[in-house]
Write a protein that holds these residues in place. Structure first.
Motif: not given
Length: 87
Positions: A61-62, A65, A68-69
């Motif tokens: 998940e990290k 994220r 995507n950032t």
């Protein structure tokens, strides 16, 4: 139907736990163990694999994220010019 956000860590943990349970049960039956012993080992495997899956899901998940950032930062949405021109 309501749009429900996906919790990646819990989903990965559930899949890991169920896979561990299935592998333990099938291998216990293949080795000819008793039903009680097979289910007991299956539950232990489910618990251990769920914990490992929670850790792996949190890392995943990290990672998603962060990717995507970075993607959004590198490719900003361009501003459109209105009908009156640039001014």
């Amino acid at each position: 139907m309501k749009n429900v956000p996906l919790d990646l860590a819990k989903s990965v943990a559930a899949v890991f736990g169920l896979a561990g349970f299935a592998v333990a049960c099938v291998s216990g039956l293949a080795w000819g163990m008793s039903a009680t012993g097979t289910l007991w080992r299956g539950l232990v495997a489910l618990t251990v694999c769920y914990v490992v899956g929670t850790i792996a899901g949190s890392v995943l998940e990290k990672l998603v994220r962060e990717v995507n950032t970075k993607y959004e930062k590198d490719r900003p949405i361009p501003k459109l010019i209105g009908p009156g021109g640039a001014g």
